[in-house]
Design a protein around this motif. Structure first.
Motif, PDB file in Angstrom:
ATOM      1  N   SER A 192       0.798  -1.221   0.000  1.00  0.00           N
ATOM      2  CA  SER A 192       0.000   0.000   0.000  1.00  0.00           C
ATOM      3  C   SER A 192       0.834   1.277   0.000  1.00  0.00           C
ATOM      4  O   SER A 192       0.287   2.366   0.143  1.00  0.00           O
ATOM      5  CB  SER A 192      -0.940   0.007   1.222  1.00  0.00           C
ATOM      6  OG  SER A 192      -0.186  -0.142   2.418  1.00  0.00           O
ATOM      7  N   GLY A 193       2.162   1.131  -0.140  1.00  0.00           N
ATOM      8  CA  GLY A 193       3.017   2.300  -0.228  1.00  0.00           C
ATOM      9  C   GLY A 193       3.329   2.956   1.092  1.00  0.00           C
ATOM     10  O   GLY A 193       3.884   4.065   1.117  1.00  0.00           O
ATOM     11  N   ARG A 194       3.006   2.303   2.205  1.00  0.00           N
ATOM     12  CA  ARG A 194       3.312   2.867   3.514  1.00  0.00           C
ATOM     13  C   ARG A 194       4.671   2.372   4.004  1.00  0.00           C
ATOM     14  O   ARG A 194       5.285   1.493   3.417  1.00  0.00           O
ATOM     15  CB  ARG A 194       2.207   2.511   4.502  1.00  0.00           C
ATOM     16  CG  ARG A 194       0.850   3.123   4.125  1.00  0.00           C
ATOM     17  CD  ARG A 194      -0.233   2.711   5.109  1.00  0.00           C
ATOM     18  NE  ARG A 194      -1.499   3.361   4.810  1.00  0.00           N
ATOM     19  CZ  ARG A 194      -2.425   2.870   4.010  1.00  0.00           C
ATOM     20  NH1 ARG A 194      -2.214   1.719   3.402  1.00  0.00           N
ATOM     21  NH2 ARG A 194      -3.556   3.514   3.786  1.00  0.00           N
ATOM     22  N   GLU A 195       5.108   2.917   5.129  1.00  0.00           N
ATOM     23  CA  GLU A 195       6.445   2.614   5.633  1.00  0.00           C
ATOM     24  C   GLU A 195       6.562   1.185   6.143  1.00  0.00           C
ATOM     25  O   GLU A 195       7.611   0.555   6.024  1.00  0.00           O
ATOM     26  CB  GLU A 195       6.794   3.595   6.764  1.00  0.00           C
ATOM     27  CG  GLU A 195       8.146   3.351   7.393  1.00  0.00           C
ATOM     28  CD  GLU A 195       8.433   4.310   8.527  1.00  0.00           C
ATOM     29  OE1 GLU A 195       9.504   4.168   9.159  1.00  0.00           O
ATOM     30  OE2 GLU A 195       7.581   5.198   8.791  1.00  0.00           O
ATOM     31  N   PHE A 196       5.485   0.670   6.735  1.00  0.00           N
ATOM     32  CA  PHE A 196       5.543  -0.619   7.394  1.00  0.00           C
ATOM     33  C   PHE A 196       4.769  -1.684   6.620  1.00  0.00           C
ATOM     34  O   PHE A 196       3.903  -1.377   5.798  1.00  0.00           O
ATOM     35  CB  PHE A 196       4.967  -0.514   8.813  1.00  0.00           C
ATOM     36  CG  PHE A 196       5.706   0.446   9.693  1.00  0.00           C
ATOM     37  CD1 PHE A 196       6.912   0.089  10.275  1.00  0.00           C
ATOM     38  CD2 PHE A 196       5.205   1.722   9.921  1.00  0.00           C
ATOM     39  CE1 PHE A 196       7.599   0.968  11.096  1.00  0.00           C
ATOM     40  CE2 PHE A 196       5.879   2.619  10.739  1.00  0.00           C
ATOM     41  CZ  PHE A 196       7.090   2.240  11.322  1.00  0.00           C
ATOM     42  N   GLU A 197       5.076  -2.944   6.933  1.00  0.00           N
ATOM     43  CA  GLU A 197       4.423  -4.066   6.250  1.00  0.00           C
ATOM     44  C   GLU A 197       2.914  -4.046   6.509  1.00  0.00           C
ATOM     45  O   GLU A 197       2.462  -3.673   7.592  1.00  0.00           O
ATOM     46  CB  GLU A 197       5.032  -5.399   6.719  1.00  0.00           C
ATOM     47  CG  GLU A 197       4.535  -5.956   8.050  1.00  0.00           C
ATOM     48  CD  GLU A 197       5.029  -5.205   9.275  1.00  0.00           C
ATOM     49  OE1 GLU A 197       4.429  -5.386  10.355  1.00  0.00           O
ATOM     50  OE2 GLU A 197       6.007  -4.438   9.161  1.00  0.00           O
ATOM     51  N   ASP A 198       2.151  -4.439   5.479  1.00  0.00           N
ATOM     52  CA  ASP A 198       0.701  -4.470   5.618  1.00  0.00           C
ATOM     53  C   ASP A 198       0.125  -5.860   5.383  1.00  0.00           C
ATOM     54  O   ASP A 198      -1.081  -6.044   5.375  1.00  0.00           O
ATOM     55  CB  ASP A 198       0.042  -3.462   4.675  1.00  0.00           C
ATOM     56  CG  ASP A 198       0.642  -3.494   3.271  1.00  0.00           C
ATOM     57  OD1 ASP A 198       1.041  -4.584   2.819  1.00  0.00           O
ATOM     58  OD2 ASP A 198       0.725  -2.424   2.640  1.00  0.00           O
ATOM     59  N   MET A 199       1.006  -6.846   5.225  1.00  0.00           N
ATOM     60  CA  MET A 199       0.564  -8.223   5.001  1.00  0.00           C
ATOM     61  C   MET A 199       1.621  -9.171   5.560  1.00  0.00           C
ATOM     62  O   MET A 199       2.817  -8.950   5.391  1.00  0.00           O
ATOM     63  CB  MET A 199       0.362  -8.481   3.501  1.00  0.00           C
ATOM     64  CG  MET A 199       0.031  -9.917   3.132  1.00  0.00           C
ATOM     65  SD  MET A 199      -0.267 -10.108   1.351  1.00  0.00           S
ATOM     66  CE  MET A 199      -1.895  -9.366   1.200  1.00  0.00           C
ATOM     67  N   VAL A 200       1.168 -10.230   6.240  1.00  0.00           N
ATOM     68  CA  VAL A 200       2.098 -11.236   6.746  1.00  0.00           C
ATOM     69  C   VAL A 200       1.430 -12.608   6.723  1.00  0.00           C
ATOM     70  O   VAL A 200       0.221 -12.737   6.949  1.00  0.00           O
ATOM     71  CB  VAL A 200       2.572 -10.907   8.179  1.00  0.00           C
ATOM     72  CG1 VAL A 200       1.405 -10.918   9.176  1.00  0.00           C
ATOM     73  CG2 VAL A 200       3.654 -11.893   8.643  1.00  0.00           C
ATOM     74  N   SER A 201       2.226 -13.598   6.404  1.00  0.00           N
ATOM     75  CA  SER A 201       1.817 -14.998   6.527  1.00  0.00           C
ATOM     76  C   SER A 201       2.944 -15.704   7.254  1.00  0.00           C
ATOM     77  O   SER A 201       4.099 -15.612   6.844  1.00  0.00           O
ATOM     78  CB  SER A 201       1.593 -15.619   5.142  1.00  0.00           C
ATOM     79  OG  SER A 201       1.295 -16.993   5.269  1.00  0.00           O
ATOM     80  N   PHE A 202       2.613 -16.383   8.365  1.00  0.00           N
ATOM     81  CA  PHE A 202       3.675 -17.088   9.073  1.00  0.00           C
ATOM     82  C   PHE A 202       3.169 -18.368   9.724  1.00  0.00           C
ATOM     83  O   PHE A 202       1.995 -18.505  10.057  1.00  0.00           O
ATOM     84  CB  PHE A 202       4.370 -16.190  10.106  1.00  0.00           C
ATOM     85  CG  PHE A 202       3.538 -15.757  11.290  1.00  0.00           C
ATOM     86  CD1 PHE A 202       3.664 -16.387  12.519  1.00  0.00           C
ATOM     87  CD2 PHE A 202       2.679 -14.672  11.194  1.00  0.00           C
ATOM     88  CE1 PHE A 202       2.934 -15.964  13.626  1.00  0.00           C
ATOM     89  CE2 PHE A 202       1.951 -14.234  12.286  1.00  0.00           C
ATOM     90  CZ  PHE A 202       2.078 -14.884  13.510  1.00  0.00           C
TER      91      PHE A 202
END
Length: 333
Positions: A192-202
């Protein structure tokens, strides 16, 4: 003894709900509010809106709810601890393990109640699920999987989806299994163009060898909050948006379909959705905080302690490290 005198700092999206619930909770009174940006949702009522935590403390409060951005948690929490004020800090407890450790030690060293707002523990579906797991209704637990997806919340600007949102799943998973995270393997994305991650799979393995899987993002047009716990007797599915809990039992009816009989696994059995008493999780959380301050032992459920909140941040940092390094990471003690 009169009501506990509570203060609230942070009057944003979560703060407005805290203000309402404090006013609705027996045994406590909201006596002071503060937010350096004012009162955007008009929740102060007849209370003056202070600009700092020191203005709350000056009102002679017994406890405080901290609903400011994560980057400010340490500053506010340490000031409350210095003043001898009990605190419920919204999750995550802090932005990193180092600052979280300082918060934990400050409250523990002064013998103060320190709680973290991991609200999912107070959801009726998960409360019932934990009791049923502990009672052996699922037999041995094999796997816990969560899905937590939805649109981006514009209020979040200082941490990514792992520390803001996935810490819910980290906490509830460890709490349900009654076992800590040992290893994690993760992938993150920034779409989304932001500084931090916006999606995670773990994925992860717990100390008791339960394996887990978590899908979390801020990029879905629908809101989903689902926890699936699979074990030797079937599977529980908890929907924490609706507060529903459903049990899918392993089949006990013999099948005469040869191609199905050849599979040496389980078959579908009965499906049961439980009728649960559904109380607002935030209200239950506030009652737990009140009871902890008053020293009421045996209250159910208890608070999420700051040390537990710190462990969630520790796991979250391992998730981010795994994504950066593209390898499985061991969660440090």
């Amino acid at each position: 003894m009169g009501d506990l005198r509570l203060g609230l700092i942070g009057l944003g999206m979560m703060g407005r709900h805290h203000a309402r619930v404090i006013r609705e909770t027996d045994g406590v009174t909201l006596v002071a509010v503060a937010d350096s940006y004012g009162d955007p949702h008009g929740v102060a009522g007849d209370l003056d809106v202070g600009a700092s935590v020191d203005e709350l403390i000056a009102k002679g409060i017994d406890g405080a709810v901290v609903a400011v951005p994560t980057v400010l948690h340490e500053e506010v929490a340490l000031r409350l601890a210095d003043a001898g004020v009990h605190a419920l800090v919204e999750k995550p407890i802090s932005g990193d393990v180092a600052s979280g450790t300082r918060i934990v030690e400050a409250f523990e060293n002064r013998g103060l109640v320190g709680a973290v707002g991991h609200i999912e523990r107070f959801n009726p579906a998960l409360l019932s699920l934990r009791e049923r797991i502990a009672a052996g209704e699922l037999g041995e637990v094999y796997q816990i999987a969560t899905r937590r997806q939805g649109p981006f919340p514009s209020r979040i600007a200082d941490v990514g989806v792992v520390k803001d949102l996935a810490t819910h799943d980290i906490d509830l998973t460890s709490w349900l299994a009654q076992s800590r995270f040992v290893t994690v393997a993760a992938h993150t994305a920034l779409r989304s163009g932001r500084e931090f991650e916006d999606m995670v799979s773990f994925t992860a393995r717990l100390e008791n060898n339960v394996i887990t899987n978590h899908l979390v993002n801020w990029l879905s047009p629908m809101k989903e909050r689902v926890t699936v716990v699979t074990g030797e007797l079937g599977a529980f599915v908890a929907d924490t948006v609706s507060g529903d809990l459903t049990f899918y039992e392993n089949g006990t009816v013999r099948t005469e379909w040869d191609s199905v009989m050849a599979f040496r696994g389980v078959s579908e059995g009965s499906v049961l959705r439980y009728a649960l008493t559904k109380r607002e999780p935030l209200r239950v959380e506030h009652e737990a905080f009140r009871d902890a301050i008053l020293g009421r032992t045996g209250s159910h459920p208890g608070i999420v302690t700051m040390r537990e909140g710190l462990e969630n941040v520790r796991v979250a940092e391992a998730v981010l490290a795994s994504a950066r390094q593209s390898t499985t990471v061991t969660v440090s003690e």
